[in-house]
Motif scaffolding. Structure first.
Motif, mmCIF file in Angstrom:
data_model
loop_
_atom_site.group_PDB
_atom_site.id
_atom_site.type_symbol
_atom_site.label_atom_id
_atom_site.label_comp_id
_atom_site.label_asym_id
_atom_site.label_seq_id
_atom_site.Cartn_x
_atom_site.Cartn_y
_atom_site.Cartn_z
ATOM 1 N N LEU A 43 0.825 -1.210 0.000
ATOM 2 C CA LEU A 43 0.000 0.000 0.000
ATOM 3 C C LEU A 43 0.858 1.257 0.000
ATOM 4 O O LEU A 43 0.486 2.269 -0.606
ATOM 5 N N ALA A 44 2.001 1.216 0.657
ATOM 6 C CA ALA A 44 2.895 2.369 0.682
ATOM 7 C C ALA A 44 3.432 2.682 -0.710
ATOM 8 O O ALA A 44 3.766 3.842 -1.007
ATOM 9 N N ALA A 45 3.495 1.682 -1.573
ATOM 10 C CA ALA A 45 4.005 1.888 -2.928
ATOM 11 C C ALA A 45 2.931 2.411 -3.880
ATOM 12 O O ALA A 45 3.235 2.741 -5.029
ATOM 13 N N ARG A 46 1.687 2.495 -3.409
ATOM 14 C CA ARG A 46 0.594 2.969 -4.242
ATOM 15 C C ARG A 46 0.258 4.414 -3.890
ATOM 16 O O ARG A 46 0.747 4.950 -2.897
ATOM 17 N N GLU A 47 -0.611 5.024 -4.684
ATOM 18 C CA GLU A 47 -0.913 6.441 -4.499
ATOM 19 C C GLU A 47 -2.082 6.699 -3.557
ATOM 20 O O GLU A 47 -2.263 7.823 -3.098
ATOM 21 N N GLN A 48 -2.895 5.689 -3.264
ATOM 22 C CA GLN A 48 -4.096 5.922 -2.477
ATOM 23 C C GLN A 48 -3.780 6.013 -0.982
ATOM 24 O O GLN A 48 -2.892 5.300 -0.478
ATOM 25 N N PRO A 49 -4.524 6.840 -0.247
ATOM 26 C CA PRO A 49 -4.399 6.851 1.212
ATOM 27 C C PRO A 49 -4.783 5.490 1.789
ATOM 28 O O PRO A 49 -5.618 4.781 1.214
ATOM 29 N N TYR A 50 -4.178 5.142 2.912
ATOM 30 C CA TYR A 50 -4.489 3.843 3.503
ATOM 31 C C TYR A 50 -4.343 3.916 5.019
ATOM 32 O O TYR A 50 -3.708 4.818 5.572
ATOM 33 N N ARG A 51 -4.984 2.960 5.670
ATOM 34 C CA ARG A 51 -4.827 2.766 7.110
ATOM 35 C C ARG A 51 -4.476 1.301 7.358
ATOM 36 O O ARG A 51 -5.002 0.408 6.687
ATOM 37 N N ILE A 52 -3.599 1.085 8.305
ATOM 38 C CA ILE A 52 -3.173 -0.266 8.652
ATOM 39 C C ILE A 52 -3.788 -0.649 9.990
ATOM 40 O O ILE A 52 -3.675 0.074 10.978
ATOM 41 N N GLY A 53 -4.451 -1.802 9.999
ATOM 42 C CA GLY A 53 -5.030 -2.319 11.229
ATOM 43 C C GLY A 53 -4.072 -3.256 11.938
ATOM 44 O O GLY A 53 -2.850 -3.164 11.779
ATOM 45 N N ALA A 54 -4.635 -4.182 12.689
ATOM 46 C CA ALA A 54 -3.823 -5.126 13.468
ATOM 47 C C ALA A 54 -3.893 -6.514 12.856
ATOM 48 O O ALA A 54 -4.789 -6.818 12.060
ATOM 49 N N ARG A 55 -2.963 -7.347 13.224
ATOM 50 C CA ARG A 55 -3.008 -8.749 12.849
ATOM 51 C C ARG A 55 -3.378 -9.564 14.070
ATOM 52 O O ARG A 55 -3.184 -9.122 15.211
ATOM 53 N N PRO A 56 -3.915 -10.749 13.877
ATOM 54 C CA PRO A 56 -4.249 -11.595 15.022
ATOM 55 C C PRO A 56 -3.021 -11.905 15.864
ATOM 56 O O PRO A 56 -1.893 -11.910 15.356
ATOM 57 N N PRO A 57 -3.200 -12.153 17.154
ATOM 58 C CA PRO A 57 -2.060 -12.543 17.992
ATOM 59 C C PRO A 57 -1.340 -13.753 17.410
ATOM 60 O O PRO A 57 -1.983 -14.719 16.978
ATOM 61 N N ASP A 58 -0.018 -13.694 17.388
ATOM 62 C CA ASP A 58 0.762 -14.753 16.750
ATOM 63 C C ASP A 58 0.491 -16.125 17.351
ATOM 64 O O ASP A 58 0.412 -17.120 16.616
ATOM 65 N N ASP A 59 0.337 -16.191 18.671
ATOM 66 C CA ASP A 59 0.147 -17.502 19.284
ATOM 67 C C ASP A 59 -1.181 -18.123 18.871
ATOM 68 O O ASP A 59 -1.257 -19.313 18.563
ATOM 69 N N GLU A 60 -2.236 -17.309 18.822
ATOM 70 C CA GLU A 60 -3.540 -17.835 18.405
ATOM 71 C C GLU A 60 -3.533 -18.224 16.940
ATOM 72 O O GLU A 60 -4.060 -19.283 16.554
ATOM 73 N N LEU A 61 -2.944 -17.365 16.099
ATOM 74 C CA LEU A 61 -2.907 -17.665 14.674
ATOM 75 C C LEU A 61 -2.097 -18.927 14.402
ATOM 76 O O LEU A 61 -2.504 -19.769 13.603
ATOM 77 N N THR A 62 -0.977 -19.068 15.079
ATOM 78 C CA THR A 62 -0.145 -20.259 14.902
ATOM 79 C C THR A 62 -0.897 -21.513 15.324
ATOM 80 O O THR A 62 -0.836 -22.547 14.644
ATOM 81 N N ARG A 63 -1.608 -21.424 16.437
ATOM 82 C CA ARG A 63 -2.356 -22.588 16.917
ATOM 83 C C ARG A 63 -3.426 -23.019 15.912
ATOM 84 O O ARG A 63 -3.568 -24.210 15.604
ATOM 85 N N VAL A 64 -4.168 -22.043 15.380
ATOM 86 C CA VAL A 64 -5.219 -22.375 14.423
ATOM 87 C C VAL A 64 -4.622 -22.882 13.115
ATOM 88 O O VAL A 64 -5.097 -23.864 12.542
ATOM 89 N N MET A 65 -3.559 -22.222 12.631
ATOM 90 C CA MET A 65 -2.956 -22.636 11.369
ATOM 91 C C MET A 65 -2.336 -24.023 11.470
ATOM 92 O O MET A 65 -2.338 -24.779 10.492
ATOM 93 N N THR A 66 -1.822 -24.365 12.639
ATOM 94 C CA THR A 66 -1.302 -25.722 12.840
ATOM 95 C C THR A 66 -2.421 -26.742 12.709
ATOM 96 O O THR A 66 -2.264 -27.794 12.087
ATOM 97 N N ARG A 67 -3.578 -26.413 13.271
ATOM 98 C CA ARG A 67 -4.735 -27.297 13.131
ATOM 99 C C ARG A 67 -5.180 -27.386 11.682
ATOM 100 O O ARG A 67 -5.512 -28.466 11.181
ATOM 101 N N VAL A 68 -5.165 -26.247 10.980
ATOM 102 C CA VAL A 68 -5.562 -26.240 9.584
ATOM 103 C C VAL A 68 -4.632 -27.129 8.765
ATOM 104 O O VAL A 68 -5.078 -27.948 7.953
#
Length: 256
Positions: A43-68
């Motif tokens: 997004l920084a390389a593009r011309e449009q304004p943008y806002r960055i949110g948050a990502r899921p907590p790494d431990d929760e995401l890792t746990r779910v992705m391991t199950r996936v």
């Protein structure tokens, strides 16, 4: 017109929004893009304004992705799809991105929210602010429709009828009806006009039918990717066709 675009992380999720973002920008609309940290550099390389949110907590995401991953490798594919849709896209990503999208909808007041098919925090935020929303395909319509019902347990607490209004919202896709019949009542198909000779002639002037092979942008990083791509390539290797394989940046070499 003010148009807010929302995406989850991943090239295969963001890139379908790009031609619409560019078209709105070209016609003079005010555009704001909201996405997780993983898309910050793009997004920084593009011309449009943008806002960055948050990502899921790494431990929760890792746990779910391991199950996936366990489900993908050992159990029927539907189990992995269910976990990804419900737990990752429906629960973790919505929880992480919702504060930023709620603030953007409340403060910036877009006239329309446009989101890729598996970004749902913007749908919740738009519903809370009474803003219309539209969905952009990142997969076949039948597949997207089959996963909609999985969202009721995770999106239901944000308000009654959100999943139903998601299902009934305009559905935008670049896939032709001949390849992708859509179960969505408000399906709109769009396309980009390619530049002349945009595709290099990798086949030395051959005129056999062109077959496009793709497993998306993320499958190439899976542990099973090498064998999967070998099987796909060997399946078309003896056919009288030109084959074009597209893959994500993290795709492994199938013959390494």
């Amino acid at each position: 017109m003010r148009v807010l675009f929302a995406s989850t992380t991943g090239a295969g999720h963001f890139h379908p929004l790009v031609p619409l973002i560019d078209a709105c920008t070209a016609r003079g609309d005010d555009v704001l893009v909201v996405a997780p940290p993983g898309l910050g550099a793009a997004l920084a390389a593009r011309e449009q304004p943008y806002r960055i949110g948050a990502r899921p907590p790494d431990d929760e995401l890792t746990r779910v992705m391991t199950r996936v991953m366990t489900r993908v490798l050992e159990l029927p594919p539907d189990d992995g799809v269910s976990l990804m849709t419900r737990e990752v896209f429906g629960r973790l990503c919505v929880t992480a991105m919702l504060p930023t999208l709620e603030a953007a909808c409340r403060e910036w007041r877009p006239d329309l929210v446009v989101h890729e098919a598996y970004e749902f925090a913007s749908v919740v935020a738009a519903e809370h602010q009474g803003i219309p929303h539209a969905r952009v395909a990142v997969s076949a319509a039948g597949f997207a429709r089959s996963t909609d019902t999985l969202l009721r347990p995770v999106l239901g607490p944000y308000g009654p009828g959100i999943v139903e209004r998601l299902r009934d919202s305009p559905y935008l896709t670049r896939l032709p009806a001949s390849l992708d019949p859509s179960p969505y009542a408000l399906t709109h198909r769009y396309h980009e006009t390619p530049e002349p000779d945009a595709l290099p002639d990798w086949w030395g002037g051959a005129e056999e039918p062109l077959v496009h092979l793709t497993l998306g942008t993320e499958a190439g990083a899976l542990p099973t990717a090498g064998g999967l791509y070998r099987a796909v390539l060997e399946a078309v290797g003896g056919l009288p066709v030109r084959a074009l394989l597209t893959a994500g940046h993290g795709t492994v070499d199938p013959y390494s």
